[in-house]
Design a protein around this motif. Structure first.
Motif, PDB file in Angstrom:
ATOM      1  N   ILE A   7      17.794 -22.118  65.160  1.00  0.00           N
ATOM      2  CA  ILE A   7      17.652 -20.659  65.254  1.00  0.00           C
ATOM      3  C   ILE A   7      18.704 -20.079  66.192  1.00  0.00           C
ATOM      4  O   ILE A   7      19.327 -19.064  65.907  1.00  0.00           O
ATOM      5  N   LYS A  10      22.584 -20.747  64.732  1.00  0.00           N
ATOM      6  CA  LYS A  10      22.939 -20.339  63.366  1.00  0.00           C
ATOM      7  C   LYS A  10      24.058 -19.299  63.378  1.00  0.00           C
ATOM      8  O   LYS A  10      24.026 -18.349  64.130  1.00  0.00           O
ATOM      9  N   ASP A  12      27.012 -17.073  60.700  1.00  0.00           N
ATOM     10  CA  ASP A  12      27.433 -16.669  59.358  1.00  0.00           C
ATOM     11  C   ASP A  12      28.919 -16.956  59.201  1.00  0.00           C
ATOM     12  O   ASP A  12      29.676 -16.825  60.166  1.00  0.00           O
ATOM     13  N   LEU A  30      15.846 -23.417  48.703  1.00  0.00           N
ATOM     14  CA  LEU A  30      14.917 -22.679  47.840  1.00  0.00           C
ATOM     15  C   LEU A  30      13.469 -22.831  48.327  1.00  0.00           C
ATOM     16  O   LEU A  30      12.703 -21.867  48.349  1.00  0.00           O
ATOM     17  N   ALA A  32      12.557 -23.325  51.362  1.00  0.00           N
ATOM     18  CA  ALA A  32      12.427 -22.530  52.585  1.00  0.00           C
ATOM     19  C   ALA A  32      12.136 -21.072  52.230  1.00  0.00           C
ATOM     20  O   ALA A  32      11.304 -20.412  52.851  1.00  0.00           O
ATOM     21  N   ALA A  93      14.981 -14.504  53.470  1.00  0.00           N
ATOM     22  CA  ALA A  93      16.412 -14.775  53.635  1.00  0.00           C
ATOM     23  C   ALA A  93      16.656 -15.602  54.887  1.00  0.00           C
ATOM     24  O   ALA A  93      17.442 -16.550  54.888  1.00  0.00           O
ATOM     25  N   GLN A  94      15.960 -15.246  55.968  1.00  0.00           N
ATOM     26  CA  GLN A  94      16.174 -15.965  57.219  1.00  0.00           C
ATOM     27  C   GLN A  94      15.748 -17.427  57.073  1.00  0.00           C
ATOM     28  O   GLN A  94      16.448 -18.334  57.524  1.00  0.00           O
ATOM     29  N   ASN A  95      14.613 -17.647  56.424  1.00  0.00           N
ATOM     30  CA  ASN A  95      14.175 -19.026  56.174  1.00  0.00           C
ATOM     31  C   ASN A  95      15.243 -19.814  55.419  1.00  0.00           C
ATOM     32  O   ASN A  95      15.566 -20.946  55.765  1.00  0.00           O
ATOM     33  N   MET A  97      18.488 -19.219  55.143  1.00  0.00           N
ATOM     34  CA  MET A  97      19.736 -19.390  55.886  1.00  0.00           C
ATOM     35  C   MET A  97      19.572 -20.414  57.010  1.00  0.00           C
ATOM     36  O   MET A  97      20.496 -21.163  57.313  1.00  0.00           O
ATOM     37  N   LEU A  98      18.380 -20.450  57.610  1.00  0.00           N
ATOM     38  CA  LEU A  98      18.128 -21.458  58.649  1.00  0.00           C
ATOM     39  C   LEU A  98      18.052 -22.859  58.046  1.00  0.00           C
ATOM     40  O   LEU A  98      18.603 -23.814  58.605  1.00  0.00           O
ATOM     41  N   ALA A  99      17.378 -22.981  56.907  1.00  0.00           N
ATOM     42  CA  ALA A  99      17.294 -24.297  56.244  1.00  0.00           C
ATOM     43  C   ALA A  99      18.704 -24.771  55.883  1.00  0.00           C
ATOM     44  O   ALA A  99      19.015 -25.962  55.998  1.00  0.00           O
ATOM     45  N   ALA A 102      20.575 -25.947  59.044  1.00  0.00           N
ATOM     46  CA  ALA A 102      20.098 -27.271  59.464  1.00  0.00           C
ATOM     47  C   ALA A 102      20.783 -28.381  58.667  1.00  0.00           C
ATOM     48  O   ALA A 102      20.802 -29.536  59.089  1.00  0.00           O
ATOM     49  N   PRO A 109      24.689 -12.852  54.373  1.00  0.00           N
ATOM     50  CA  PRO A 109      24.009 -11.891  53.506  1.00  0.00           C
ATOM     51  C   PRO A 109      25.009 -10.836  53.029  1.00  0.00           C
ATOM     52  O   PRO A 109      25.820 -10.348  53.818  1.00  0.00           O
TER      53      PRO A 109
ATOM     54  N   TYR B   4      13.735 -27.910  59.321  1.00  0.00           N
ATOM     55  CA  TYR B   4      13.160 -27.775  57.979  1.00  0.00           C
ATOM     56  C   TYR B   4      11.640 -27.958  58.012  1.00  0.00           C
ATOM     57  O   TYR B   4      10.905 -27.236  57.348  1.00  0.00           O
ATOM     58  N   ILE B   7      10.127 -24.751  59.261  1.00  0.00           N
ATOM     59  CA  ILE B   7      10.132 -23.711  58.221  1.00  0.00           C
ATOM     60  C   ILE B   7       9.059 -23.996  57.164  1.00  0.00           C
ATOM     61  O   ILE B   7       8.334 -23.111  56.731  1.00  0.00           O
ATOM     62  N   ARG B  91      14.161 -10.529  59.390  1.00  0.00           N
ATOM     63  CA  ARG B  91      14.924 -11.695  59.864  1.00  0.00           C
ATOM     64  C   ARG B  91      14.540 -12.018  61.302  1.00  0.00           C
ATOM     65  O   ARG B  91      14.339 -13.172  61.672  1.00  0.00           O
ATOM     66  N   GLN B  94      10.983 -13.400  61.610  1.00  0.00           N
ATOM     67  CA  GLN B  94      10.884 -14.780  61.144  1.00  0.00           C
ATOM     68  C   GLN B  94      11.439 -15.743  62.189  1.00  0.00           C
ATOM     69  O   GLN B  94      10.843 -16.784  62.466  1.00  0.00           O
ATOM     70  N   LEU B 154       8.028 -23.284  42.568  1.00  0.00           N
ATOM     71  CA  LEU B 154       9.446 -22.958  42.572  1.00  0.00           C
ATOM     72  C   LEU B 154       9.931 -22.568  41.167  1.00  0.00           C
ATOM     73  O   LEU B 154      10.753 -21.661  41.013  1.00  0.00           O
TER      74      LEU B 154
END
Lengths: 163, 163
Positions: A7, A10, A12, A30, A32, A93-95, A97-99, A102, A109, B4, B7, B91, B94, B154
């Motif tokens: 977190i 992270k 961009d 996906l 996440a 989106a945050q989930n 991008m964090l996954a 990692a 975005p 992960y 999340i 964001r 989260q 999914l």
């Protein structure tokens, strides 16, 4: 990577290596998004995954700052029904991008300023909107180390006990 | 906890132990909110932290489903200027909730249906709105194990190459 480090560090990028996203990382990104909570657990977010260059090129014409999108090996549009909450799309989106982070994958975005264009390119039925497009890819080896863009100090962000 | 797993397993609760949030966890939660990216890096989210029971009781009257809020040892309101993006607040929220979960702290977003009430209770100046209130606390020992609420598969969420 531990959650807090993920977190905290992270970042961009808008430049990506020409290197595909492995299947396991794609599945994690996906999943996440799928696991993000939503108001009343309504789960209104849907994802359109693009990996095909012509389609990514078309989509890039729908946003004012989307030029870099086709260079990302993975592009995911988050789609909401018209009355869906942007707040929930942000959580989702945050989930994702964090996954990704990692897994060593950076993201960005991208706003679709011409919403009708994005709906048309992606073939999305009436009554929806594209909340955001996320571009994912490996950062170039020359990219700076994992640090965020400058942030306002906590003292300025936080009000204690009331404004 | 790895990112992960954090999340994937994060869950919300509306019941909390009567146990304060340690200072380090509080700092991590706030830092996580601070580090969330935002459109054009505008960083418009501000946080109002409540730990004081009378104020939490007052705030609980501003939301239709906010009755549990005062039992949470930590309450954070995310405040945006009127033209701020709910997506960015999502964001930010989260990030905070994941950082909490990594510390064993559960959370729950609470909508303030009466926005003026929330502004008044928190003493927030005109031109802002309370995007969301987050309640944080340790789940009761009897709470079910770390699993999410049921999610749509999914296959139903994802469209490949177009809708």
């Amino acid at each position: 990577m531990d959650a807090y480090t993920c977190i905290r560090t992270k970042r961009d990028t808008r430049v990506y290596q020409d290197r595909p996203i492995p299947e396991q990382s794609l599945q994690r990104i996906l999943q996440a998004g799928r696991m993000a909570g939503s108001a009343k657990n309504l789960q209104l977010c849907r994802f359109v995954v693009l990996q095909d260059t012509p389609k990514k090129n078309e989509l890039a014409t729908c946003g004012q700052f989307a030029q870099h999108t086709p260079s990302a090996p993975l592009v995911v549009a988050i789609v909401l029904p018209q009355d869906g909450r942007e707040f929930d799309a942000g959580r989702c989106a945050q989930n994702m991008m964090l996954a990704a982070w990692a897994e060593g994958i950076t993201s960005c975005p991208v706003t679709m300023h011409d919403g009708d264009c994005a709906l048309r390119v992606l073939g999305i039925p009436q009554g929806h909107r594209v909340s955001i497009v996320l571009a994912f890819g490996y950062p170039p080896p020359s990219a700076p180390g994992p640090k965020g863009t400058p942030r306002i100090p906590l003292e300025e962000l936080v009000h204690w006990g009331g404004w």
